[in-house]
Structures are given as structure tokens and as C-alpha cells.
Design a protein around this motif. Structure first.
Motif, short mmCIF file in Angstrom:
data_model
loop_
_atom_site.label_atom_id
_atom_site.label_comp_id
_atom_site.label_asym_id
_atom_site.label_seq_id
_atom_site.Cartn_x
_atom_site.Cartn_y
_atom_site.Cartn_z
N SER A 132 -1.83 -3.65 7.14
CA SER A 132 -2.43 -2.70 6.19
C SER A 132 -2.79 -3.43 4.90
CB SER A 132 -1.47 -1.55 5.86
OG SER A 132 -1.07 -0.86 7.02
N THR A 133 -3.88 -3.01 4.29
CA THR A 133 -4.27 -3.55 2.99
C THR A 133 -4.66 -2.39 2.08
OG1 THR A 133 -6.57 -3.87 3.71
CG2 THR A 133 -5.08 -5.75 3.92
N TYR A 134 -4.24 -2.48 0.83
CA TYR A 134 -4.53 -1.43 -0.13
C TYR A 134 -4.91 -2.04 -1.48
CZ TYR A 134 -1.77 1.45 3.12
OH TYR A 134 -1.27 2.09 4.24
N TRP A 155 -6.68 -10.48 -11.78
CA TRP A 155 -6.94 -11.05 -13.10
C TRP A 155 -7.51 -10.02 -14.07
CZ3 TRP A 155 -5.01 -15.42 -14.76
CH2 TRP A 155 -4.64 -16.40 -13.83
N ILE A 156 -8.22 -9.03 -13.53
CA ILE A 156 -8.81 -8.01 -14.39
C ILE A 156 -7.75 -7.22 -15.15
CG2 ILE A 156 -8.83 -6.13 -12.68
CD1 ILE A 156 -11.61 -5.37 -13.72
N SER A 157 -6.50 -7.29 -14.68
CA SER A 157 -5.40 -6.57 -15.33
C SER A 157 -5.17 -7.06 -16.76
CB SER A 157 -4.11 -6.74 -14.52
OG SER A 157 -4.27 -6.26 -13.20
N PHE A 158 -5.59 -8.28 -17.06
CA PHE A 158 -5.36 -8.83 -18.40
C PHE A 158 -6.38 -8.33 -19.42
CE2 PHE A 158 -3.43 -11.92 -15.49
CZ PHE A 158 -2.15 -11.99 -16.04
N VAL A 159 -7.46 -7.71 -18.95
CA VAL A 159 -8.48 -7.20 -19.87
C VAL A 159 -8.70 -5.70 -19.70
CG1 VAL A 159 -9.68 -9.40 -20.07
CG2 VAL A 159 -10.33 -7.81 -18.25
N TRP A 160 -8.13 -5.12 -18.65
CA TRP A 160 -8.32 -3.70 -18.39
C TRP A 160 -7.03 -3.15 -17.79
CZ3 TRP A 160 -11.56 -0.66 -20.55
CH2 TRP A 160 -11.89 0.59 -20.01
N SER A 161 -7.08 -1.98 -17.23
CA SER A 161 -5.88 -1.39 -16.62
C SER A 161 -5.43 -2.22 -15.42
CB SER A 161 -6.18 0.04 -16.19
OG SER A 161 -5.04 0.66 -15.66
N ASP A 162 -4.11 -2.22 -15.17
CA ASP A 162 -3.55 -3.05 -14.09
C ASP A 162 -4.11 -2.66 -12.72
OD1 ASP A 162 -2.08 -4.37 -15.94
OD2 ASP A 162 -0.18 -3.37 -15.49
N LYS A 163 -4.38 -3.68 -11.92
CA LYS A 163 -4.86 -3.48 -10.56
C LYS A 163 -4.14 -4.46 -9.65
CE LYS A 163 -9.16 -2.54 -9.61
NZ LYS A 163 -10.62 -2.57 -9.33
N TYR A 164 -3.71 -3.96 -8.47
CA TYR A 164 -2.96 -4.78 -7.53
C TYR A 164 -3.64 -4.75 -6.16
CZ TYR A 164 0.81 -4.23 -10.97
OH TYR A 164 1.56 -4.22 -12.11
N TYR A 165 -3.42 -5.83 -5.41
CA TYR A 165 -3.88 -5.90 -4.03
C TYR A 165 -2.64 -6.03 -3.15
CZ TYR A 165 -6.73 -7.29 -0.02
OH TYR A 165 -7.34 -7.34 1.20
N LEU A 166 -2.38 -5.01 -2.34
CA LEU A 166 -1.17 -4.94 -1.52
C LEU A 166 -1.49 -5.21 -0.06
CD1 LEU A 166 1.85 -4.13 -1.02
CD2 LEU A 166 1.07 -1.75 -0.96
N GLU A 167 -0.78 -6.17 0.53
CA GLU A 167 -0.94 -6.50 1.95
C GLU A 167 0.40 -6.34 2.65
OE1 GLU A 167 -4.44 -9.77 2.25
OE2 GLU A 167 -2.54 -10.49 1.45
N ILE A 168 0.38 -5.70 3.81
CA ILE A 168 1.60 -5.44 4.56
C ILE A 168 1.49 -6.09 5.93
CG2 ILE A 168 3.06 -3.62 5.54
CD1 ILE A 168 2.04 -1.83 3.21
N PHE A 169 2.55 -6.80 6.33
CA PHE A 169 2.53 -7.60 7.56
C PHE A 169 3.43 -7.05 8.66
CE2 PHE A 169 2.20 -10.49 3.82
CZ PHE A 169 0.85 -10.75 3.91
N SER A 170 4.10 -5.94 8.40
CA SER A 170 5.03 -5.39 9.38
C SER A 170 5.02 -3.87 9.31
CB SER A 170 6.45 -5.92 9.12
OG SER A 170 7.40 -5.24 9.92
N LYS A 171 5.18 -3.24 10.46
CA LYS A 171 5.23 -1.78 10.52
C LYS A 171 6.66 -1.26 10.73
CE LYS A 171 1.08 -0.28 9.80
NZ LYS A 171 0.85 0.55 8.60
N GLU A 172 7.65 -2.14 10.58
CA GLU A 172 9.03 -1.71 10.76
C GLU A 172 9.48 -0.77 9.65
OE1 GLU A 172 11.83 -4.80 11.42
OE2 GLU A 172 10.59 -5.86 12.87
N ILE A 173 8.83 -0.87 8.50
CA ILE A 173 9.18 -0.05 7.33
C ILE A 173 7.91 0.66 6.87
CG2 ILE A 173 9.88 -0.17 4.90
CD1 ILE A 173 11.72 -2.46 5.66
N PRO A 174 8.02 1.93 6.45
CA PRO A 174 6.82 2.64 5.98
C PRO A 174 6.15 1.94 4.80
CG PRO A 174 8.65 4.17 6.33
CD PRO A 174 9.21 2.79 6.47
N ASP A 175 4.84 2.00 4.77
CA ASP A 175 4.09 1.37 3.68
C ASP A 175 4.51 1.92 2.32
OD1 ASP A 175 2.80 0.21 5.79
OD2 ASP A 175 0.83 1.08 5.38
#
Length: 213
Positions: A32-34, A164-184
Motif C-alpha cells: 500500500s502507498t499513501y 521537502w515541501i514540508s519545510f516551506v508549507w504544511s507537512d506532507k508525508y509519503y507512507l509505504e507499507i510492505f506487510s499486511k499482517e497489521i492494519p494500515d
């Protein structure tokens, strides 16, 4: 064409091939990617977030906070508009700690757990306990990448990167998940917890600087 040019082209070709293979293997491991966007305005409340797919076209979740002295948040699933995860911080003098509760679709039950920050002089480290699993969330000193590792198996289960845009604007993250053993949603709660503690530390540092002036 001399031998040096032949070797140069051969090395460039091999590098391209290995990069392509590595990208394929990496993509296969990602389940999953968010993209996680922090709200720009949060008055008298803990930070709130909108969680989209990687292309930022479809809203999957909202992290909403309550008016409180404590860190109280809920994750709401879209388009069902159902609450599927909760976090409520505990009162500790030194380190952040919170109780979490996540709806497990496989058992159709709410399962409780906890998250707490560990003492670390360089970087950040948290321990998350949920449904018999112990996950360590760690950020190296001065790094924009936070990793989640299964404590028993040691494998990387997820990671998020601060844009990097977080340093000039509101924080933004890129989340990557590699396992489905635990809910996202567990990783989303952990991301929100770290962002909250980072924001509180920044406010405290700024207030100290203002008082000195």
C-alpha cells in the motif's frame, strides 16, 4: 570505438538493468502507498490529516482530533465515514505514551494496544504493541525517513518519508507499507503520534527562544 568507451557503455547498461530490476522487486514488496497531507490550520486542536492514494486523487481516510489537553484522534474511513481507529494519549512527565484501539476486519472486533516513545539521545524511537505484535518505529538523527520494524522478525514492515515541501508549507508525508499482517491504520496512528510530539517539541523550543529575547 576503443575499449574504454565499450566498457563505459557496458557499465552504464548494467547499471540501468540493475536499477530496473531493483525497482521491480521493490514495487512487488509494497502492498500500500499513501500520501498524507497535514491540515494547514489547526486552531486549539492536535494536527489533523487527509490520507490519499499515491496520486492524491482519492481520499481514503481522515485523521481528526478532539478539543482536549491530551492528544485524542480518530481515523475515519471514506467513503463509509466510519471510525476505524482511535488514539488517546496518557499523561506522562517526560515521554509520550498513548493507548490505541483499531478495528480488526478479520475478527470483526476492536483490538487495543499502546504506543510509547523511548528515551533516545539521537533520533526518535517508539515502541508499538498491538494484537501480540511489537513494532519499533525509528527515525535516525537528521533523517526524513521513519522506519517500522517487527521486533521479533526484524523485517521492515513500513516506512514514511517527510516531503521537502514540508519545510516551506504544511507537512506532507509519503507512507509505504510492505506487510499486511497489521492494519494500515496502525502506521497512520503512529505517524500522527510522531508528528504531534515533533510539533510540541518545536513549539516548546520556539517559546523558549521567545522568552529569552
Amino acid at each position: 570505438m576503443n575499449l574504454r568507451k565499450v566498457l563505459h557503455h557496458l557499465l552504464a547498461y548494467l547499471l540501468l538493468v540493475f536499477t530496473f530490476i531493483g525497482t521491480l522487486v521493490y514495487s512487488e514488496n509494497v502492498t500500500s502507498t499513501y500520501t498524507v497531507n497535514k491540515d494547514f490550520f489547526n486552531v486549539m486542536k492536535a494536527p489533523q490529516f487527509s490520507i490519499y492514494d499515491a496520486s492524491e486523487q482519492q481520499l481514503h481516510y481522515r485523521i481528526q482530533s478532539k478539543f482536549s489537553l491530551w492528544h485524542i484522534i480518530e481515523i475515519i474511513s471514506y467513503p463509509s465515514n466510519e471510525v476505524i481507529a482511535k488514539l488517546r494519549s496518557q499523561w506522562f512527565i517526560w515521554l509520550y505514551a498513548a493507548n490505541i484501539s483499531i478495528f480488526d476486519s478479520s475478527s470483526n472486533q476492536w483490538i487495543n494496544g499502546s504506543i510509547h516513545k523511548n528515551l533516545a539521545f539521537f533520533g526518535d524511537k517508539y515502541t508499538i504493541v498491538w494484537n501480540g505484535k511489537v513494532i519499533v518505529m525509528e527515525t535516525k538523527f537528521a533523517s526524513l525517513i521513519t522506519e517500522f520494524h517487527d521486533q521479533q522478525q526484524g523485517n521492515l514492515s513500513a516506512e514514511f518519508r517527510k516531503r521537502w515541501i514540508s519545510f516551506v508549507w504544511s507537512d506532507k508525508y509519503y507512507l509505504e507499507i510492505f506487510s499486511k499482517e497489521i492494519p494500515d491504520t496502525l502506521y497512520m496512528l503512529a505517524l500522527a503520534a510522531k508528528d504531534y510530539t515533533d510539533s510540541q517539541a518545536k513549539k516548546h523550543s520556539e517559546s523558549k527562544g521567545t522568552s529569552r529575547n
